[in-house]
Scaffold this active site. Structure first.
Site, PDB file in Angstrom:
ATOM      1  N   ARG A 113       0.874  -1.206  -0.042  1.00  0.00           N
ATOM      2  CA  ARG A 113       0.073  -0.114  -0.019  1.00  0.00           C
ATOM      3  C   ARG A 113       1.044   1.358   0.099  1.00  0.00           C
ATOM      4  O   ARG A 113       1.931   1.277   0.689  1.00  0.00           O
ATOM      5  CB  ARG A 113      -0.909  -0.148   1.353  1.00  0.00           C
ATOM      6  CG  ARG A 113      -1.950   1.142   1.413  1.00  0.00           C
ATOM      7  CD  ARG A 113      -2.898   0.976   0.298  1.00  0.00           C
ATOM      8  NE  ARG A 113      -4.267   1.843   0.722  1.00  0.00           N
ATOM      9  CZ  ARG A 113      -4.930   2.183  -0.240  1.00  0.00           C
ATOM     10  NH1 ARG A 113      -4.969   1.624  -1.268  1.00  0.00           N
ATOM     11  NH2 ARG A 113      -6.305   2.715   0.310  1.00  0.00           N
ATOM     12  N   THR A 403      -9.618   0.350  -9.871  1.00  0.00           N
ATOM     13  CA  THR A 403      -8.785  -1.070  -9.081  1.00  0.00           C
ATOM     14  C   THR A 403      -8.964  -1.970  -9.947  1.00  0.00           C
ATOM     15  O   THR A 403      -9.683  -1.940 -11.177  1.00  0.00           O
ATOM     16  CB  THR A 403      -9.279  -1.264  -7.845  1.00  0.00           C
ATOM     17  OG1 THR A 403      -9.280  -0.008  -6.927  1.00  0.00           O
ATOM     18  CG2 THR A 403      -8.511  -2.361  -6.979  1.00  0.00           C
ATOM     19  N   THR A 421      -4.195  -1.117  -7.391  1.00  0.00           N
ATOM     20  CA  THR A 421      -4.902   0.010  -7.885  1.00  0.00           C
ATOM     21  C   THR A 421      -4.121   1.206  -8.025  1.00  0.00           C
ATOM     22  O   THR A 421      -2.994   1.424  -7.404  1.00  0.00           O
ATOM     23  CB  THR A 421      -5.980   0.443  -6.428  1.00  0.00           C
ATOM     24  OG1 THR A 421      -6.688   1.265  -7.012  1.00  0.00           O
ATOM     25  CG2 THR A 421      -5.270   0.741  -5.273  1.00  0.00           C
ATOM     26  N   GLU A 440      -3.829   8.002  -4.046  1.00  0.00           N
ATOM     27  CA  GLU A 440      -4.222   7.147  -2.712  1.00  0.00           C
ATOM     28  C   GLU A 440      -4.519   7.806  -1.727  1.00  0.00           C
ATOM     29  O   GLU A 440      -5.199   7.293  -0.516  1.00  0.00           O
ATOM     30  CB  GLU A 440      -3.308   6.277  -2.553  1.00  0.00           C
ATOM     31  CG  GLU A 440      -3.703   4.760  -2.128  1.00  0.00           C
ATOM     32  CD  GLU A 440      -4.588   3.984  -3.335  1.00  0.00           C
ATOM     33  OE1 GLU A 440      -5.915   3.796  -3.009  1.00  0.00           O
ATOM     34  OE2 GLU A 440      -3.940   3.779  -4.038  1.00  0.00           O
ATOM     35  N   ASP A 443      -7.818   8.462  -0.062  1.00  0.00           N
ATOM     36  CA  ASP A 443      -8.674   7.257   0.689  1.00  0.00           C
ATOM     37  C   ASP A 443      -8.399   7.686   2.180  1.00  0.00           C
ATOM     38  O   ASP A 443      -9.313   6.853   3.026  1.00  0.00           O
ATOM     39  CB  ASP A 443      -8.062   5.941   0.591  1.00  0.00           C
ATOM     40  CG  ASP A 443      -8.422   5.245  -0.737  1.00  0.00           C
ATOM     41  OD1 ASP A 443      -9.454   5.784  -1.351  1.00  0.00           O
ATOM     42  OD2 ASP A 443      -7.816   4.301  -1.091  1.00  0.00           O
ATOM     43  N   SER A 468     -10.456  -0.868   0.916  1.00  0.00           N
ATOM     44  CA  SER A 468     -11.466  -1.952   1.006  1.00  0.00           C
ATOM     45  C   SER A 468     -11.095  -3.065   0.061  1.00  0.00           C
ATOM     46  O   SER A 468     -11.678  -3.980  -0.072  1.00  0.00           O
ATOM     47  CB  SER A 468     -12.728  -1.128   0.412  1.00  0.00           C
ATOM     48  OG  SER A 468     -13.144  -0.359   1.034  1.00  0.00           O
TER      49      SER A 468
END
Length: 582
Positions: A113, A403, A421, A440, A443, A468
């Site tokens: 991430r 994504t 993503t 990102e 988010d 998610s």
């Protein structure tokens, strides 16, 4: 044109990538079922790849056919998706991997991430009065860009598990980037729909638009020599080719100099970025164990909460054609999303009741709030077992659908379930060296506190935004049984949970389960998939007290089921994806 996927299975492996580019638009079988195009279940004996674009599936299949393993194929599939499906994922973004190591009989996960820049402040997405920015005012430009994690994830896992040489995995993608591929119907539509935002920055505009400013259309040959050169550098230098030197410098310059909406990314962020190997989140369900990605993803926790709550009702007897089944699923989802909003975030920064959220007794108590035939009037977060009593506020982050997801099973039985993503479609709309940069950071919750209480998913330097994404491997008797996942923003959770219920409770094979029309809920409103037989449930759900929204629900589910007889692959008919096996 109607494709007989089973009949083409072996042939597809030998079809040239250029031919598949021409035929990508025809990968959906035009048979009507529940108002949707459908696809057919694909079977194989040795290995299988499912991905969101035929070129990416084919690239992964070629690697497996040449003796590569699942991690080798994963690298090539991801690099190809970044070329042919740039709106959804790529090396300018991040990913989560759930992986089964067949040799060690070990299930693990890898967190790639993106992270918030160290120079980011809690006010990054607030105006001068401390009020949250409008979503697209925050997204478009450098402000929303986090430190990319995808290349680091690919590099780290390939060093640990890969079989073929790293450089070899790049060659098929470099070739297509240089020769070009034909723009698919889906990509063409998305370029047109996002034309105003995509055309704001010169580099992005020159790639996606003609010289007169017209969006490039379906069937146009799209070449990307800059991406090819980027991949050549990473193939030669490994992860340092991305995180050090010219590529990193160009990313940082583009972000920090984005006109009207500059960001704060620095070389220090690239130097410190690390992939994190984490234990999977697993929970018993029926005769299975459903395993997935833990925090900073909310995927596995929330999917498992929905499954455990609905397990308290006899969905098998109620059946898929009973509105009460969908009421139970919707209310279970609302309860799970209430917990998600209050508690779930990057556990490295925020204390979380992770074990308590999937405690069976806790979820049985939550299930008692559901009354068959009547929606829950008001939903709030529960109080799971937790030694930490700090009170937090509900999250307000926005997570729009984009994504990509893919699955791979190789000859040795290694399994990849990966969701990847750049967040919103086309991410920040900033393009560097042939690839798009993520957005990102949006988010995170734009607010940091509410009513004097902190929001768990608030922005903090170095923190990973909650996701998610729900790459999932379902285990049975200590072995992988099913790999599944989907794109779709916060609706990913509902897509995956519904497909698992359809397969395990209603006896559908995995393709039927994916084909099935969507009915899902997150924050109160029940979304019913437009143009499908699910619309019949809308009046009944409204009578039960739900607000219902009939709308397009563009999931992109991919699944591989592992049986004693072989493998079964399924791709979502709502997108261009394809399953290939041998």
């Amino acid at each position: 044109m109607k494709w007989n996927v089973k009949g083409l299975l072996t042939a597809l492996i030998f079809v040239s990538t250029n031919t598949l580019a021409n035929q990508a638009a025809d990968s959906v079988v035009p048979e009507q079922s529940s108002g949707l195009n459908t696809k057919q279940l694909v079977t194989s004996k040795e290995w299988m790849v499912t991905a969101a674009n035929p070129l990416a599936t084919q690239a992964g299949a070629d690697i497996l056919a040449r003796g590569g393993n699942a991690i080798d194929a994963m690298v090539t599939v991801q690099l190809m998706l970044g070329l042919v499906e740039p709106q959804s994922s790529g090396i300018g973004g991040g990913a989560f991997l759930v992986y089964w190591d067949a040799d060690k009989r070990d299930l693990t996960t890898f967190d790639g991430r993106e992270t918030a820049p160290l120079a980011a402040t809690p006010r990054l997405f607030q105006d001068e009065n401390g009020q949250p920015l409008k979503f697209y005012d925050a997204v478009v430009g450098g402000r929303s860009v986090g430190t990319p994690g995808t290349i680091k994830l690919l590099w780290d896992t390939h060093k640990k598990y890969g079989k073929l040489p790293w450089k070899q995995l790049f060659s098929p993608v470099i070739k297509i980037a240089e020769q070009g591929f034909k723009i698919s119907p889906r990509l063409a539509t998305l370029i047109t729909n996002d034309a105003e935002r995509l055309s704001r920055f010169p580099t992005t505009r020159s790639y996606f638009f003609t010289q007169d400013g017209t969006p490039k259309s379906e069937g146009v040959l799209l070449k990307n020599p800059e991406y090819a050169n980027t991949l050549k550098a990473i193939a030669q230098q490994g992860d340092k080719g991305f995180y050090q030197g010219d590529i990193a410098r160009d990313i940082i310059d583009t972000v920090t100099n984005a006109e009207g909406n500059a960001g704060v990314l620095s070389q220090r962020d690239f130097d410190l970025y690390q992939t994190v190997q984490r234990s999977p989140i697993c929970m018993p369900y029926q005769q299975y164990e459903v395993c997935g990605m833990g925090p900073p993803s909310s995927g596995a926790l929330t999917v498992n909460q929905i499954l455990a709550i609905t397990e308290q009702f006899d969905l098998k007897t109620l059946g898929e054609n009973n509105a009460k089944s969908w009421q139970v699923i919707a209310d279970a989802s609302r309860l799970a999303f209430a917990d998600r909003g209050l508690y779930m975030a990057d556990e490295d920064f925020v204390p979380m009741p992770t074990k308590g959220l999937i405690d069976k007794d806790y979820l049985k108590q939550r299930a008692k709030l559901i009354t068959l035939g009547q929606s829950i009037n008001s939903v709030s977060a529960g109080e799971p077992p937790w030694h930490y009593s700090h009170q937090q506020a509900q999250d307000e982050s926005i997570e729009l659908p984009s994504t990509s997801h893919f699955n791979i099973v190789d000859r040795a039985g290694n399994v990849v379930s990966m969701t990847t993503t750049i967040e919103n479609a086309f991410g920040s709309r900033l393009m560097v060296r042939g690839f798009l940069l993520n957005n990102e950071l949006t988010d995170f919750s734009f607010r940091t506190h509410k009513d004097g209480r902190p929001i768990a998913n608030r922005l903090e330097p170095g923190k990973r935004p909650r996701s998610s994404m729900a790459p999932t491997i379902v285990m049975q008797s200590g072995k992988p049984y099913l790999a599944i996942g989907s794109p779709g923003g916060s609706r990913i959770i509902g897509y995956v949970a519904r497909a698992l219920i359809a397969h395990t409770q209603w006896g559908m094979d995995i393709q039927q389960a994916i084909n099935q029309a969507h009915v899902l809920s997150r924050f109160g409103t029940v979304d019913v998939e437009q143009g499908t037989q699910a619309e019949q449930f809308a009046p009944q759900l409204e009578e039960m007290g739900f607000k219902v929204n009939v709308r397009d629900l563009n999931s992109g589910l991919q699944a591989i089921r592992i049986t004693e007889q072989g493998l079964e692959g399924a791709a979502d008919p709502r997108r261009e994806g394809l399953a290939i096996g041998q």
